[in-house]
Design a protein around this motif. Structure first.
Motif, mmCIF file in Angstrom:
data_model
loop_
_atom_site.group_PDB
_atom_site.id
_atom_site.type_symbol
_atom_site.label_atom_id
_atom_site.label_comp_id
_atom_site.label_asym_id
_atom_site.label_seq_id
_atom_site.Cartn_x
_atom_site.Cartn_y
_atom_site.Cartn_z
ATOM 1 N N THR A 237 0.835 -1.209 0.000
ATOM 2 C CA THR A 237 0.000 0.000 0.000
ATOM 3 C C THR A 237 0.864 1.251 0.000
ATOM 4 O O THR A 237 0.593 2.221 -0.730
ATOM 5 N N LYS B 2 0.906 4.086 -3.200
ATOM 6 C CA LYS B 2 0.646 5.518 -3.046
ATOM 7 C C LYS B 2 1.782 6.363 -3.626
ATOM 8 O O LYS B 2 1.590 7.527 -3.957
ATOM 9 N N GLU C 72 -0.452 -7.916 3.710
ATOM 10 C CA GLU C 72 -1.648 -7.161 3.367
ATOM 11 C C GLU C 72 -2.597 -8.039 2.543
ATOM 12 O O GLU C 72 -2.299 -8.380 1.393
ATOM 13 N N THR D 67 -5.316 -7.444 0.923
ATOM 14 C CA THR D 67 -5.752 -6.928 -0.379
ATOM 15 C C THR D 67 -4.665 -7.065 -1.434
ATOM 16 O O THR D 67 -4.968 -7.159 -2.631
ATOM 17 N N ARG E 59 -5.158 -8.985 -4.942
ATOM 18 C CA ARG E 59 -4.750 -8.443 -6.237
ATOM 19 C C ARG E 59 -3.895 -9.463 -6.991
ATOM 20 O O ARG E 59 -4.071 -9.667 -8.197
ATOM 21 N N ASP F 262 -3.137 -2.232 5.100
ATOM 22 C CA ASP F 262 -4.162 -1.921 4.107
ATOM 23 C C ASP F 262 -5.526 -1.766 4.768
ATOM 24 O O ASP F 262 -6.352 -0.967 4.324
ATOM 25 N N PHE F 263 -5.778 -2.485 5.856
ATOM 26 C CA PHE F 263 -7.020 -2.305 6.598
ATOM 27 C C PHE F 263 -7.054 -0.923 7.250
ATOM 28 O O PHE F 263 -8.089 -0.262 7.278
ATOM 29 N N GLU G 190 -5.562 1.762 6.188
ATOM 30 C CA GLU G 190 -5.733 2.766 5.132
ATOM 31 C C GLU G 190 -7.176 2.832 4.625
ATOM 32 O O GLU G 190 -7.663 3.900 4.261
ATOM 33 N N THR G 191 -7.858 1.685 4.606
ATOM 34 C CA THR G 191 -9.211 1.653 4.053
ATOM 35 C C THR G 191 -10.299 1.762 5.115
ATOM 36 O O THR G 191 -11.487 1.770 4.789
ATOM 37 N N GLY G 192 -9.879 1.816 6.389
ATOM 38 C CA GLY G 192 -10.860 1.924 7.457
ATOM 39 C C GLY G 192 -11.500 0.609 7.860
ATOM 40 O O GLY G 192 -12.505 0.595 8.575
ATOM 41 N N ASP G 193 -10.937 -0.513 7.407
ATOM 42 C CA ASP G 193 -11.443 -1.826 7.816
ATOM 43 C C ASP G 193 -11.069 -2.035 9.285
ATOM 44 O O ASP G 193 -9.892 -2.034 9.636
#
Length: 391
Positions: free
Chosen positions: A205, A209, A240, A242, A246, A268-269, A271-274
Motif C-alpha cells: 500500500t 501511493k 496485506e 488486499t 490483487r 491496508d485495513f 488505510e481503508t478503514g477496515d
C-alpha cells in the motif's frame, strides 16, 4: 498463462488441489500420527502430483536464505540455505527502486542492511518518512536507481546477535528479483532438483501511493519467466490481504497471507478503514474468507502457541485445526537458534548470541501439526524434522 481466464482457472481449483496435498499430509500430525513428513515425502520432490503437494511436510523454509549464518537476502545466504537442505528459500522481500525494479531487502530502509551510510555520495539521500504509520529515518530504496543500489554491499542486520555474520559484510551486492528468478533456474539445473522460492511483497500500500505498485511488477516478471502458474515453484506472500487478493487476479501462483500479532491490523485495513484485526482473520469465518483467494497463511509462531508474560509457551490455540478445516496450509515464522528469540524454557544462559535448545522448540511447534516453518537456521530445521519424523 496469457489470459485473465486462464489465470482465474489456475487460481481456483487447480491451485487448491496442489496445496490440498500438503494439508492432507499435515493431517496426520494433527492426529498425533508418526511419520507424517515421511508420508508427504521427506526428500526433495518426495510427494505426488507435483506443485506444493510434492514438498515435504513439515516444510523447512530458509528465512531470507540461511540468515543465521550469512547477511540476509544475499546470494550467499540463499545458496547456503539450499546447501543446508532447505526445501524453499525466501528470496526475497520485494521493494522497488526509483526506476521501478524489484530488489530483495528486508525493508525499504536500507541503512541497517547495507553499507550506504559509508557512501558520502548518498549522504543527502537520508530521509525521515512515515512507513505504515511509523516514523522511520534512513535511506530508502525508492530514492535510488538500480544502478546506484548496485554500488552498495549487504551487511549483517543484527550484529549483536550474530557477530560472526559480520565477517561477510561487504561481500555481496543487493540482488534484484529478476536475478533471483535466473538464479533459481541455474540452481535447479545445477542441483538436479527443483528449487523453490517464497517472495514477499513488502508494504504494497505504501508503494502504491508512491506510484510504484509492486503486485503488477511481480506478476509481469513471473509471467516473463513462465512462473505464474498454479504448479510454479514460487509461492507469493504478503502481510496485506488486499495485496494477495490483487495477486490472485494477476497470476495463478499459490498465495499466502502473513499474519502478525493478534491485536495488530494489516496496514491496508488501516488505510481503508477496515476495523478488523488479525484476531478477526484467524477465526473460522476469517480463515474461510482468506481461503477464497489464498491457499495458505503465514502466522507468527505466537498465534500457534502463545507465550505468557515470562516468555514461556502456554497452550496451543485452535488455529492449526481451524486453518486446515478451511483448506489452508500453515507456514508460521520464525524459528531462530539464538536465546533471545526462543521461548524462555528453551533458552540456555543469557548470552544473546548463544544457542538455546532449538531442537526442543522445533519439536514443540512441529507437534501442533503445522505444514512447515520459516527458520534462519535451515540445517537445524532439517535435522529437527528428521528427529520428529523418526521420533
Amino acid at each position: 498463462m496469457g489470459t485473465q481466464e486462464s489465470d482465474e482457472q489456475a487460481g481456483g481449483t487447480g491451485r487448491r488441489a496442489l496445496l490440498g496435498a500438503a494439508v492432507l499430509g499435515a493431517g496426520g500430525a494433527v492426529l498425533g500420527l508418526s511419520g507424517t513428513a515421511r508420508a508427504a515425502g521427506t526428500g526433495h520432490g518426495g510427494g505426488h502430483g507435483g506443485g506444493v503437494g510434492s514438498l515435504p511436510v513439515p516444510t523447512v523454509i530458509g528465512h531470507r536464505g540461511a540468515s543465521g549464518y550469512r547477511p540476509e537476502h544475499t546470494f550467499g545466504s540463499y545458496e547456503l540455505a539450499l546447501d543446508m537442505g532447505a526445501d524453499i528459500v525466501e528470496a526475497g522481500d520485494l521493494v522497488p527502486t526509483r526506476d521501478g525494479h524489484l530488489v530483495c531487502r528486508h525493508e525499504p530502509e536500507i541503512g541497517g542492511t547495507t553499507d550506504v551510510a559509508g557512501h558520502p555520495e548518498f549522504a543527502d539521500r537520508k530521509r525521515t518518512k512515515l512507513l505504515d504509520g511509523v516514523s522511520t529515518t534512513g535511506w530508502f530504496t525508492e530514492d535510488f536507481t538500480l544502478a546506484e543500489l548496485k554500488t552498495l554491499r549487504a551487511t549483517e542486520r543484527i550484529p549483536a546477535n550474530r557477530p560472526h555474520n559480520s565477517l561477510y559484510d561487504g561481500r555481496w551486492e543487493i540482488p534484484t528479483f529478476e536475478e533471483v528468478l535466473r538464479w533459481q533456474n541455474e540452481q535447479t539445473r545445477r542441483r538436479g532438483r527443483q528449487v523453490w522460492i517464497y517472495p514477499e511483497l513488502k508494504h504494497p500500500t505504501y508503494f502504491r501511493k508512491l506510484g510504484l505498485g509492486t503486485e503488477e511488477r511481480l506478476a509481469r516478471l513471473l509471467r516473463n519467466y513462465g512462473k505464474d502458474r498454479g504448479n510454479s515453484p514460487v509461492i507469493v506472500q504478503s502481510f496485506e490481504p488486499t495485496s494477495i487478493q490483487r495477486m490472485n487476479r494477476l497470476v495463478g501462483n499459490p498465495l499466502a497471507v502473513l499474519l502478525s500479532g493478534a491485536n495488530t491490523r494489516p496496514w491496508d485495513f488501516v488505510e481503508t478503514g477496515d476495523p478488523r484485526t488479525t484476531a478477526d482473520l484467524v477465526t473460522p469465518k476469517g480463515l474461510r474468507e482468506i481461503a477464497s483467494y489464498a491457499q495458505g497463511i503465514g502466522p507468527t509462531l505466537d498465534l500457534i502457541i502463545p507465550r505468557d508474560s515470562g516468555g514461556r509457551l502456554t497452550e496451543p490455540t485452535t488455529l492449526v485445526r481451524d486453518a486446515h478445516r478451511a483448506g489452508l496450509v500453515l507456514h508460521p515464522y520464525t524459528m531462530r537458534n539464538e536465546n533471545p528469540f526462543l521461548p524462555a524454557e528453551f533458552r540456555k544462559g543469557t548470552d544473546p548470541d548463544a544457542y538455546g535448545d532449538a531442537f526442543g522448540a522445533f519439536r514443540t511447534y512441529f507437534a501442533t501439526g503445522i505444514d512447515g516453518i520459516f527458520t534462519d537456521n535451515p540445517d537445524t530445521g532439517v535435522l529437527a524434522r528428521e528427529d520428529f519424523v523418526n521420533g
